[in-house]
Design a protein around this motif. Structure first.
Motif, PDB file in Angstrom:
ATOM      1  N   VAL A  41      15.426  -8.784  -4.952  1.00  0.00           N
ATOM      2  CA  VAL A  41      15.427  -7.799  -5.687  1.00  0.00           C
ATOM      3  C   VAL A  41      15.174  -6.448  -5.287  1.00  0.00           C
ATOM      4  CG1 VAL A  41      15.188  -9.360  -7.601  1.00  0.00           C
ATOM      5  CG2 VAL A  41      13.150  -8.250  -6.528  1.00  0.00           C
ATOM      6  N   ASP A  42      15.073  -5.458  -5.799  1.00  0.00           N
ATOM      7  CA  ASP A  42      14.531  -4.026  -5.143  1.00  0.00           C
ATOM      8  C   ASP A  42      13.166  -4.104  -5.276  1.00  0.00           C
ATOM      9  OD1 ASP A  42      14.249  -1.598  -4.156  1.00  0.00           O
ATOM     10  OD2 ASP A  42      14.903  -0.698  -6.212  1.00  0.00           O
ATOM     11  N   VAL A  43      12.306  -4.309  -4.197  1.00  0.00           N
ATOM     12  CA  VAL A  43      10.938  -4.203  -4.188  1.00  0.00           C
ATOM     13  C   VAL A  43      10.592  -2.865  -3.794  1.00  0.00           C
ATOM     14  CG1 VAL A  43       8.733  -5.338  -3.523  1.00  0.00           C
ATOM     15  CG2 VAL A  43      10.653  -6.616  -3.858  1.00  0.00           C
ATOM     16  N   LYS A  44       9.932  -2.147  -4.575  1.00  0.00           N
ATOM     17  CA  LYS A  44       9.586  -0.611  -4.373  1.00  0.00           C
ATOM     18  C   LYS A  44       8.037  -0.953  -3.732  1.00  0.00           C
ATOM     19  CE  LYS A  44      11.998   1.376  -8.046  1.00  0.00           C
ATOM     20  NZ  LYS A  44      12.526  -0.001  -8.544  1.00  0.00           N
ATOM     21  N   ARG A  45       7.801  -0.204  -2.651  1.00  0.00           N
ATOM     22  CA  ARG A  45       6.458  -0.615  -1.714  1.00  0.00           C
ATOM     23  C   ARG A  45       5.631   0.584  -2.023  1.00  0.00           C
ATOM     24  NH1 ARG A  45       7.211  -0.801   3.470  1.00  0.00           N
ATOM     25  NH2 ARG A  45       9.503  -0.016   3.212  1.00  0.00           N
ATOM     26  N   LEU A  46       4.538   0.405  -2.592  1.00  0.00           N
ATOM     27  CA  LEU A  46       3.597   1.671  -2.604  1.00  0.00           C
ATOM     28  C   LEU A  46       2.499   1.367  -1.618  1.00  0.00           C
ATOM     29  CD1 LEU A  46       3.035   1.573  -6.420  1.00  0.00           C
ATOM     30  CD2 LEU A  46       4.563   3.093  -5.348  1.00  0.00           C
ATOM     31  N   LEU A  47       2.321   2.217  -0.704  1.00  0.00           N
ATOM     32  CA  LEU A  47       1.561   2.278   0.466  1.00  0.00           C
ATOM     33  C   LEU A  47      -0.099   3.049  -0.030  1.00  0.00           C
ATOM     34  CD1 LEU A  47       0.765   1.722   3.555  1.00  0.00           C
ATOM     35  CD2 LEU A  47       1.492   3.914   4.005  1.00  0.00           C
ATOM     36  N   CYS A  48      -0.996   2.008   0.091  1.00  0.00           N
ATOM     37  CA  CYS A  48      -2.354   2.480   0.016  1.00  0.00           C
ATOM     38  C   CYS A  48      -2.922   3.137   0.917  1.00  0.00           C
ATOM     39  CB  CYS A  48      -3.284   1.317  -0.664  1.00  0.00           C
ATOM     40  SG  CYS A  48      -2.748   0.449  -2.006  1.00  0.00           S
ATOM     41  N   GLY A  93      11.818   2.709   4.060  1.00  0.00           N
ATOM     42  CA  GLY A  93      11.134   3.838   3.233  1.00  0.00           C
ATOM     43  C   GLY A  93      10.231   3.177   2.229  1.00  0.00           C
ATOM     44  N   LEU A  94       9.288   4.127   2.016  1.00  0.00           N
ATOM     45  CA  LEU A  94       8.528   3.755   0.884  1.00  0.00           C
ATOM     46  C   LEU A  94       8.575   4.639  -0.376  1.00  0.00           C
ATOM     47  CD1 LEU A  94       5.280   4.376   3.254  1.00  0.00           C
ATOM     48  CD2 LEU A  94       6.032   2.162   2.140  1.00  0.00           C
ATOM     49  N   ALA A  95       8.433   3.686  -1.610  1.00  0.00           N
ATOM     50  CA  ALA A  95       8.730   4.419  -2.858  1.00  0.00           C
ATOM     51  C   ALA A  95       7.578   5.459  -3.166  1.00  0.00           C
ATOM     52  CB  ALA A  95       8.496   3.228  -4.093  1.00  0.00           C
ATOM     53  N   GLY A  96       6.258   5.394  -2.572  1.00  0.00           N
ATOM     54  CA  GLY A  96       5.420   6.270  -2.771  1.00  0.00           C
ATOM     55  C   GLY A  96       3.978   5.934  -2.086  1.00  0.00           C
ATOM     56  N   ALA A 116      10.074  -7.092   6.068  1.00  0.00           N
ATOM     57  CA  ALA A 116      11.202  -7.994   5.987  1.00  0.00           C
ATOM     58  C   ALA A 116      11.211  -9.013   4.855  1.00  0.00           C
ATOM     59  CB  ALA A 116      11.419  -8.826   7.249  1.00  0.00           C
ATOM     60  N   MET A 117       9.852  -9.604   4.633  1.00  0.00           N
ATOM     61  CA  MET A 117       9.758 -10.528   3.511  1.00  0.00           C
ATOM     62  C   MET A 117      10.067  -9.841   2.152  1.00  0.00           C
ATOM     63  SD  MET A 117       6.415 -12.701   2.073  1.00  0.00           S
ATOM     64  CE  MET A 117       5.861 -11.269   1.534  1.00  0.00           C
ATOM     65  N   LEU A 118       9.475  -8.678   1.635  1.00  0.00           N
ATOM     66  CA  LEU A 118       9.677  -7.860   0.604  1.00  0.00           C
ATOM     67  C   LEU A 118      11.007  -7.405   0.477  1.00  0.00           C
ATOM     68  CD1 LEU A 118       6.269  -5.644   0.705  1.00  0.00           C
ATOM     69  CD2 LEU A 118       6.887  -7.686  -0.809  1.00  0.00           C
ATOM     70  N   GLN A 119      11.820  -6.767   1.623  1.00  0.00           N
ATOM     71  CA  GLN A 119      13.159  -6.266   1.559  1.00  0.00           C
ATOM     72  C   GLN A 119      14.242  -7.545   1.365  1.00  0.00           C
ATOM     73  OE1 GLN A 119      13.613  -4.182   5.186  1.00  0.00           O
ATOM     74  NE2 GLN A 119      12.603  -2.316   4.269  1.00  0.00           N
ATOM     75  N   GLY A 120      13.605  -8.864   1.845  1.00  0.00           N
ATOM     76  CA  GLY A 120      14.669  -9.962   1.557  1.00  0.00           C
ATOM     77  C   GLY A 120      14.277 -10.768   0.430  1.00  0.00           C
ATOM     78  N   LEU A 143       2.076  -3.380  -3.641  1.00  0.00           N
ATOM     79  CA  LEU A 143       0.987  -2.591  -3.020  1.00  0.00           C
ATOM     80  C   LEU A 143       0.955  -2.970  -1.687  1.00  0.00           C
ATOM     81  CD1 LEU A 143       0.966  -2.123  -6.126  1.00  0.00           C
ATOM     82  CD2 LEU A 143      -1.567  -1.352  -5.668  1.00  0.00           C
ATOM     83  N   VAL A 144       0.962  -2.198  -0.726  1.00  0.00           N
ATOM     84  CA  VAL A 144       0.890  -2.747   0.669  1.00  0.00           C
ATOM     85  C   VAL A 144      -0.219  -1.820   1.540  1.00  0.00           C
ATOM     86  CG1 VAL A 144       3.105  -3.470   1.091  1.00  0.00           C
ATOM     87  CG2 VAL A 144       2.855  -1.219   1.569  1.00  0.00           C
ATOM     88  N   GLY A 145      -0.509  -2.340   2.708  1.00  0.00           N
ATOM     89  CA  GLY A 145      -1.483  -1.508   3.249  1.00  0.00           C
ATOM     90  C   GLY A 145      -2.438  -2.312   4.205  1.00  0.00           C
ATOM     91  N   PRO A 146      -3.228  -1.857   5.171  1.00  0.00           N
ATOM     92  CA  PRO A 146      -4.417  -2.659   5.677  1.00  0.00           C
ATOM     93  C   PRO A 146      -5.252  -3.358   4.717  1.00  0.00           C
ATOM     94  CG  PRO A 146      -4.050  -0.332   6.700  1.00  0.00           C
ATOM     95  CD  PRO A 146      -3.088  -0.328   5.331  1.00  0.00           C
ATOM     96  N   THR A 147      -6.051  -3.892   5.497  1.00  0.00           N
ATOM     97  CA  THR A 147      -7.167  -4.697   4.905  1.00  0.00           C
ATOM     98  C   THR A 147      -8.193  -3.753   4.409  1.00  0.00           C
ATOM     99  OG1 THR A 147      -6.802  -6.751   6.251  1.00  0.00           O
ATOM    100  CG2 THR A 147      -8.968  -6.559   5.047  1.00  0.00           C
ATOM    101  N   GLY A 148      -8.910  -4.018   3.410  1.00  0.00           N
ATOM    102  CA  GLY A 148      -9.862  -3.171   2.651  1.00  0.00           C
ATOM    103  C   GLY A 148      -9.605  -1.750   2.049  1.00  0.00           C
ATOM    104  N   VAL A 149      -8.325  -1.608   1.963  1.00  0.00           N
ATOM    105  CA  VAL A 149      -7.883  -0.123   1.472  1.00  0.00           C
ATOM    106  C   VAL A 149      -7.903  -0.094   0.099  1.00  0.00           C
ATOM    107  CG1 VAL A 149      -6.701   0.497   3.425  1.00  0.00           C
ATOM    108  CG2 VAL A 149      -5.434  -0.674   1.500  1.00  0.00           C
ATOM    109  N   GLY A 150      -8.130  -1.391  -0.803  1.00  0.00           N
ATOM    110  CA  GLY A 150      -8.262  -1.414  -1.997  1.00  0.00           C
ATOM    111  C   GLY A 150      -7.067  -1.859  -2.882  1.00  0.00           C
TER     112      GLY A 150
END
Length: 348
Positions: free
Chosen positions: A234-241, A262-265, A227-231, A131-138
């Motif tokens: 394994v396949d890390v699927k990123r979900l943007l909050c 690309g974001l998974a969702g 870059a850290m998640l892509q490296g 789960l990725v996103g700016p600070t304070g998005v939950g």
């Protein structure tokens, strides 16, 4: 002396050649600069003419088809961008009343809002999700809510939690408390090497959820985090909050910054705090994101729901507020004239 004369002539010829070459280069540069300036002026004039023609066209449309102005106000009041609103109004089938037109708009928006049909694609298949996103998005709360759903489906032994948030005071502790309640171990990592080791140790887990550190969309650390998640090996699927209370410009910046390869969702957060949600739906539609979940409170896991496109579109129009009346009839044509062309919406 006779041999020196040809040498002097040769030097003079070389000097003249250099001067001519410099003069030609300067002339070319001047011509290119002049041409560039002319093209800029032509483009500016074209833009002005297009805006004026669009303004005249919309003024005429208001007089001939007043229901379009009503629908335009509905979309603007719901929080949708003027660009998307203009596109929808221009594509509106002829002869529809305001009520039928609104139903048509809702239908088209719904068809262009990508959501998960059910949770099986995520919960049954499993994998590694960050789960990725700016600070304070939950992000941390959303991670806990997803973790609870995974535990209810597969049990605590099939789930692992990882936090990369070593910056915010108490961030690890907050997730650790959730993990203790769920009976799930929480692993803290500091960098890509730590993450690779942790994921290798947790490779037998059905699902791994990663709670990442919040980073402003304008911070260079976003690129480093991607870059850290892509490296990670394994396949890390990123979900943007996406914070439903944020402005549309901010949301667009966030998506553009975190898009990466690309974001998974995405997950819409703070729905309960938003005065309107057309802004976030507009971004999800135009950026072609897959909306997984909607979060509307702090309770774990109750306040996380599978995204329902019909409900969200209806709610967007029910929440419309003062924005619906902030533009006068005279201002609507000017507003529409300033919008950009939009090709990301497909009429189904």
């Amino acid at each position: 002396a006779q041999r020196a004369a040809p040498a002097a002539d040769t030097a003079e010829m070389a000097r003249l050649t250099q001067q001519m070459a410099a003069a030609i280069a300067h002339a070319k540069d001047s011509a290119a600069a002049e041409m560039s300036g002319m093209m800029s002026e032509i483009r500016a004039m074209r833009g002005m003419m297009e805006s004026q023609l669009a303004e005249i066209s919309w003024g005429s449309t208001q007089r001939r088809e007043p229901q379009k102005a009503v629908l335009l106000r509905h979309m603007l009041g719901a929080g949708f961008s003027a660009t998307l609103a203009r596109y929808m109004i221009e594509k509106l089938p002829a002869g529809l009343s305001a009520g039928d037109g609104l139903r048509w708009i809702k239908s088209v928006l719904g068809k262009n809002l990508s959501t998960m049909a059910n949770e099986d694609a995520m919960l049954e298949q499993g994998g590694v999700f960050a789960l990725v996103g700016p600070t304070g998005v939950g992000k941390t709360t959303s991670t806990a809510k997803l973790a609870a759903r995974c535990v209810m489906r597969h049990g605590p032994e099939k789930l692992a939690l990882i936090t990369t948030d070593a910056y915010r005071i108490g961030a690890h502790e907050q997730l650790r408390i959730y993990g203790k309640i769920l009976g799930v171990m929480v692993h803290a990592v500091k960098d890509e090497a730590d993450l690779r080791i942790a994921l290798k140790e947790l490779r037998n887990k059905h699902t791994v959820l990663i709670d990442t550190v919040g980073v402003s969309q304008r911070d260079q650390m976003v690129t480093e985090q991607v870059a850290m998640l892509q490296g990670a090996g394994v396949d890390v699927k990123r979900l943007l909050c996406l914070n439903a209370t944020a402005t549309q410009d901010t949301l667009n910046e966030v998506v553009n910054a975190y898009q990466g390869s690309g974001l998974a969702g995405c997950i819409m957060t703070k729905l309960d705090e938003a005065a309107s949600i057309g802004n976030v739906l507009d971004v999800v539609i135009r950026q072609k994101l897959n909306l997984f979940y909607v979060s509307n409170g702090q309770r774990v896991p109750e306040d996380l729901h599978l995204a329902d496109r019909g409900y969200l579109i209806d709610r967007a129009f029910k929440l419309k507020g003062a924005a619906a009346s902030q533009f006068s009839d005279a201002e609507l044509p000017l507003l529409m004239a300033q919008t950009r062309n939009l090709r990301e919406v497909h009429l189904g």
